[in-house]
Design a protein around this motif. Structure first.
Motif, short mmCIF file in Angstrom:
data_model
loop_
_atom_site.label_atom_id
_atom_site.label_comp_id
_atom_site.label_asym_id
_atom_site.label_seq_id
_atom_site.Cartn_x
_atom_site.Cartn_y
_atom_site.Cartn_z
N GLY A 173 29.90 -0.57 17.57
CA GLY A 173 28.93 -1.00 18.48
C GLY A 173 28.47 -0.04 19.38
O GLY A 173 28.17 1.21 18.99
N HIS A 174 28.19 -0.11 20.53
CA HIS A 174 27.75 0.77 21.53
C HIS A 174 28.46 1.73 22.23
O HIS A 174 28.11 2.72 22.47
CB HIS A 174 27.25 -0.04 22.88
N LEU A 175 29.87 1.39 22.08
CA LEU A 175 30.76 2.56 22.99
C LEU A 175 31.53 3.45 21.67
O LEU A 175 32.89 3.15 21.67
CB LEU A 175 31.99 1.81 23.68
N SER A 176 30.77 4.07 20.95
CA SER A 176 31.28 4.82 19.82
C SER A 176 32.36 5.63 20.21
O SER A 176 33.29 5.63 19.30
CB SER A 176 30.32 5.60 19.37
N SER A 177 32.45 6.23 21.28
CA SER A 177 33.54 7.32 21.56
C SER A 177 34.56 6.62 21.84
O SER A 177 35.85 7.20 21.53
CB SER A 177 33.14 8.00 22.95
N MET A 178 34.69 5.40 22.20
CA MET A 178 36.09 4.44 22.33
C MET A 178 36.07 3.70 20.92
O MET A 178 37.32 3.39 20.53
CB MET A 178 35.91 3.65 23.64
N GLU A 179 35.37 3.23 20.26
CA GLU A 179 35.37 1.99 19.27
C GLU A 179 35.83 3.00 17.96
O GLU A 179 36.59 2.55 17.29
CB GLU A 179 34.20 1.36 18.93
N ARG A 180 35.19 4.05 17.79
CA ARG A 180 35.38 5.04 16.64
C ARG A 180 35.69 6.49 17.18
O ARG A 180 35.00 7.28 17.02
CB ARG A 180 34.24 5.15 15.54
N PRO A 181 36.86 6.75 18.12
CA PRO A 181 36.92 7.98 18.52
C PRO A 181 36.87 9.19 17.63
O PRO A 181 36.69 10.10 17.95
CB PRO A 181 38.18 7.78 19.51
N GLN A 182 37.93 8.86 16.63
CA GLN A 182 38.18 9.76 15.51
C GLN A 182 36.83 10.46 14.88
O GLN A 182 36.51 11.70 14.72
CB GLN A 182 39.15 9.44 14.37
N ALA A 183 35.88 9.38 14.46
CA ALA A 183 34.74 9.67 13.97
C ALA A 183 33.82 10.70 15.00
O ALA A 183 33.05 11.50 14.61
CB ALA A 183 33.90 8.53 13.44
N THR A 184 33.59 10.02 16.19
CA THR A 184 32.98 10.55 17.26
C THR A 184 33.38 12.03 17.49
O THR A 184 32.49 12.93 17.61
CB THR A 184 33.07 9.67 18.59
N THR A 185 34.78 12.16 17.68
CA THR A 185 35.24 13.56 18.08
C THR A 185 35.04 14.34 16.71
O THR A 185 34.48 15.70 16.89
CB THR A 185 36.75 13.35 18.11
N ALA A 186 35.00 13.96 15.61
CA ALA A 186 34.74 14.98 14.35
C ALA A 186 33.26 15.39 14.55
O ALA A 186 33.03 16.57 14.22
CB ALA A 186 35.19 14.22 13.17
N LEU A 187 32.41 14.53 14.89
CA LEU A 187 31.04 14.68 14.67
C LEU A 187 30.82 15.70 15.94
O LEU A 187 30.03 16.83 15.61
CB LEU A 187 30.26 13.66 15.01
N MET A 188 31.32 15.50 16.99
CA MET A 188 31.19 16.66 18.06
C MET A 188 31.89 17.91 17.95
O MET A 188 31.47 18.89 18.21
CB MET A 188 31.76 15.87 19.65
N ARG A 189 32.92 17.97 17.30
CA ARG A 189 33.46 19.15 16.83
C ARG A 189 32.62 20.02 16.03
O ARG A 189 32.42 21.21 16.31
CB ARG A 189 34.85 19.07 16.10
N ASP A 190 32.01 19.37 14.88
CA ASP A 190 31.23 20.04 14.04
C ASP A 190 29.94 20.48 14.95
O ASP A 190 29.46 21.60 14.66
CB ASP A 190 30.65 19.10 12.96
N TRP A 191 29.27 19.76 15.91
CA TRP A 191 28.13 20.13 16.73
C TRP A 191 28.47 21.31 17.50
O TRP A 191 27.59 22.16 17.64
CB TRP A 191 27.83 18.65 17.38
N LEU A 192 29.73 21.34 18.16
CA LEU A 192 30.21 22.10 19.04
C LEU A 192 30.23 23.58 18.32
O LEU A 192 29.74 24.84 18.68
CB LEU A 192 31.40 21.93 19.71
N LEU A 193 30.90 23.70 17.25
CA LEU A 193 31.39 24.77 16.44
C LEU A 193 30.29 25.50 15.56
O LEU A 193 30.29 26.59 15.18
CB LEU A 193 32.63 24.74 15.69
N ASN A 194 29.38 24.38 15.08
CA ASN A 194 28.35 25.21 14.14
C ASN A 194 27.05 25.66 14.74
O ASN A 194 26.44 24.87 15.26
CB ASN A 194 28.18 24.01 13.10
N ARG A 195 27.06 27.02 14.97
CA ARG A 195 25.96 27.30 15.98
C ARG A 195 24.76 27.88 14.89
O ARG A 195 24.91 27.98 13.86
CB ARG A 195 26.52 28.85 16.62
#
Length: 234
Positions: free
Chosen positions: A212-234
């Protein structure tokens, strides 16, 4: 300050650092995380100015829902300071008349001393229907909202109702931008995120399933993985 990327995280309505607890914990090796306090201002512009005052000189920026509104205002006020942007379950559009009416009703409920009744009314909009029986998640959301409190809730709703249309801002954002949306987000449906991604010159849309709306809490692993890729791929 380390040589790791600096990541500023912007919470949504009735949210605080708990919204990004999983991300801060599991991205600590990749970035220095700073969760902004968005409880003091009664306008999106004031919130954005406050974030900029306390932020590193240059940083990556991620906002969820109301935090996304503030992120887009930061992109108006100081785009040169933002290295990359992530917009999670948010909208560049202003409120519709229906949305404003719903906010006024919730404000009235809070003003009459029934603030604890606000979050139970919002919960079916905030999380996937299958998560409404997830007691640890629901309890954490309720506790987070209670910690933010009635007065901050009123200021935040006032700010949200008076926010501007940011679709023209999207078109001018030159940094890499990740757009994330829960497939079942009832507050900012997928077509809203699709629109935002289409307007961004360097936008990338990712949909999180069964969320739903609170992705960082509902699907934390998926959200974190997406953000890691976003942070590290320049």
């Amino acid at each position: 300050m380390t040589d790791k990327p600096q990541l500023v995280l912007l919470p949504g309505l009735l949210c605080n650092a708990r919204l990004f607890a999983h991300q801060c914990r599991h991205l600590a090796d990749a970035a220095d995380c700073h969760v902004a306090d968005l409880t003091g201002g009664d306008s999106i512009a004031t919130m954005a100015a406050g974030v900029l005052d306390g932020a590193p000189e240059s940083f990556s920026l991620a906002g969820l829902s109301m935090g996304g509104y503030v992120a887009l205002e930061i992109m108006r006020q100081a785009p040169e300071r933002v290295e990359r942007l992530a917009l999670l379950d948010t909208s560049a559009r202003p409120d519709t008349a229906e949305q404003q009416q719903r906010r006024r009703s919730l404000l009235k409920l809070a003003e009459t001393g029934r603030f604890k009744g606000v979050t139970p009314q919002l919960l079916p909009l905030l999380v996937h229907e299958d998560r409404l029986s997830d007691s640890p998640l629901v309890d954490e959301i309720m506790a987070m909202a209670e910690a933010v409190g009635r007065d901050a809730f009123a200021r935040q709703q006032t700010a949200i109702m008076n926010r501007r249309d940011s679709r023209d801002t999207l078109e001018g954002i030159s940094c890499p931008t990740l757009v994330v949306c829960g497939r079942q987000d009832a507050i900012t449906p997928l077509e809203i995120s699709e629109e935002s991604a289409s307007l961004l010159p360097r936008g990338r849309l990712v949909v999180i399933e069964d969320c739903g709306h609170l992705s960082s809490m509902e699907r934390p692993q998926a959200t974190t993985a997406l953000m890691r890729d976003w942070l590290l791929n320049r």
